[in-house]
Write an enzyme that holds these catalytic residues in place. Sequence first.
Site, mmCIF file in Angstrom:
data_model
loop_
_atom_site.group_PDB
_atom_site.id
_atom_site.type_symbol
_atom_site.label_atom_id
_atom_site.label_comp_id
_atom_site.label_asym_id
_atom_site.label_seq_id
_atom_site.Cartn_x
_atom_site.Cartn_y
_atom_site.Cartn_z
ATOM 1 N N ASP A 40 0.815 -1.220 0.000
ATOM 2 C CA ASP A 40 0.000 0.000 0.000
ATOM 3 C C ASP A 40 0.848 1.269 0.000
ATOM 4 O O ASP A 40 0.648 2.166 0.839
ATOM 5 C CB ASP A 40 -0.934 0.008 1.224
ATOM 6 C CG ASP A 40 -1.844 -1.207 1.273
ATOM 7 O OD1 ASP A 40 -2.335 -1.617 0.216
ATOM 8 O OD2 ASP A 40 -2.039 -1.759 2.373
ATOM 9 N N GLU A 195 -11.168 0.940 -3.946
ATOM 10 C CA GLU A 195 -10.440 1.394 -2.749
ATOM 11 C C GLU A 195 -9.177 2.138 -3.167
ATOM 12 O O GLU A 195 -8.916 2.310 -4.361
ATOM 13 C CB GLU A 195 -10.085 0.203 -1.861
ATOM 14 C CG GLU A 195 -9.208 -0.833 -2.572
ATOM 15 C CD GLU A 195 -9.079 -2.162 -1.829
ATOM 16 O OE1 GLU A 195 -9.842 -2.419 -0.879
ATOM 17 O OE2 GLU A 195 -8.199 -2.946 -2.223
HETATM 18 C C1 6LW Z 1 -5.615 -1.844 1.740
HETATM 19 C C2 6LW Z 1 -6.279 -1.820 0.461
HETATM 20 C C3 6LW Z 1 -5.540 -2.871 -0.173
HETATM 21 O O1 6LW Z 1 -6.051 -0.988 2.697
HETATM 22 O O2 6LW Z 1 -5.435 -3.850 0.708
HETATM 23 O O3 6LW Z 1 -4.284 -3.613 -1.929
HETATM 24 C C4 6LW Z 1 -5.797 -3.309 1.949
HETATM 25 N N1 6LW Z 1 -5.022 -2.755 -1.317
HETATM 26 O O4 6LW Z 1 -6.251 -0.686 -0.284
HETATM 27 C C5 6LW Z 1 -4.923 -3.867 2.978
HETATM 28 O O5 6LW Z 1 -3.579 -3.676 2.587
#
Ligand code: 6LW
Length: 514
Positions: A40, A195
């Site tokens: 991240d 996300e």
């Molecule tokens: C993080 C999310 C993700 O918060 O995995 O790969 C989650 N992305 O954005 C946990 O790392």
Amino acid sequence: MKKIVFLLAAVAALAACRDTATSGVEVTLQNPIISGFSPDPSVVAVGGDYYIVNSTFHYFPGVPVYHSRDLQNWEQIGNVLDRPSQLPLVESNASLGIYAPTIRYNDGTFYMITTNVGNRGNFMVTATDPAGPWSEPIWLEQQGIDPSLYFEDGKCYMVSNPDATITLCEIDPVTGATLSPGKALWRGTGGRFPEGPHIYKHDGWYYLLISEGGTELAHKLTVARSRHIYGPYEANPDNPIFTHCSLAAQESNIQGTGHGDLFQAADGSWWIVFLAYRRYGGDFHHLGRETFLAPVSWEKGWPMVNGGQPVAEKMTVRMSEVPKTPQPASVHYDFSVIGPEWMHIQHPVTENYSAKGGVLTLTGNSDGFDWGGWHPTALLRRQKAAECRFGTDVTLLENGEAGLTIYQTHNGHMEFFVRREGKRCQAVLRIRLHSILHEQSVGPIPSPSARLDVLAFGDHYEFLVNGQPFGTTDSKLLSTEMAGGFTGVTIGPYCRSGKASFKGFDYEETVCQN
Ligand code: 6LW
């Protein structure tokens, strides 16, 4: 007049040239730029200084800060969350705690915003020096994970993903108070888990970069843009702008590419840091999600990653200067200084640790690495290369158990240790994988002092006691695919019970000869 038009055209052409990173010299970029458990990533450029932060889940201290001036070589200069008051970790594990952080700089202040999943949610901290100290947490109202900040015209905006919808509100950057109702911006292109949002402005457009597909094989980056920060946002017709879940990248050992953050380097070129993992032996990886770098160009008003091509561990890119070639690490720790790379699972019980004269003394509190062992006495650093060796000289000062751990999650870990029971001493290898617990021992060994070495050969580990081969294990047992979690393998000395001393710790990244 003609001359002026020509000059303006030349300047515009030059600017475009810089944008597409066609200036500078051709160099070989080595990926990942931060290896081992470094998921991240978020990045900020301040002049010619670049800073990256990563998520850390249930580890303490949390959120490492790396600094670079050449984009290739990154040095850890501290941890953002280095006081328990900043980082409540009650019942945290490798899937909880600190999720994706964002680092930003505005008007002399650095901001780091993230989610503490399971312990109060979204918060931010500030600092004038990214090496620290950072402030106490400012807790935030807007829900969702992966918060990010965007500053413009004296205003501070926060984006995160409550209800799987990228949502924007204005906040007070000092108090954290919400100043405007959350406005839904985008749900992505239909992939699961929209996300990791970030907002940027380029050529009068607001760009909203997100990840979709989840952090595994289907991970991808998509983008939308708008003339107004509150939208409406239109999706790039060429989404996803980057994924290895593609025909072109299906043979690549680099998979799970996503969760990126764009930035503009001091020379005007654009780049992205993102996470990916390196798989082997099918679809397994145990070093964790790592931080990668790729060039970005702007094509017809949209960002394009690496010219639309998959990335590789060695890539030819253009940079303004040739960076130093990164060298494999070879380090002997004498524990006179406990550097920022050392971590604990949750908060350490500090009286159980002492270091003097090159010797680390650990006292066990009976917590091990299984679920419920919240505060094991252990000093852990990332295993950053698939092929490496590490070792220590351990002495059991009392009856008990102490040695080396290779830890992925509460559900997947290995311990290679000395067990002392009165005059009887044994070397033991223990493997935990979910409900399976395996222990093998040789013994007796002649004394409560032993040299323990672990050789990592990528797909397996070999264990040596006093230089003698002891056993071999399959690294898959510690893979994220089997042990779960969002982390990567960490290694180091530990003491579960009794008291033990460790004369140094060696870590060497070499291609071991099998
Ligand atoms: C993080 C999310 C993700 O918060 O995995 O790969 C989650 N992305 O954005 C946990 O790392």
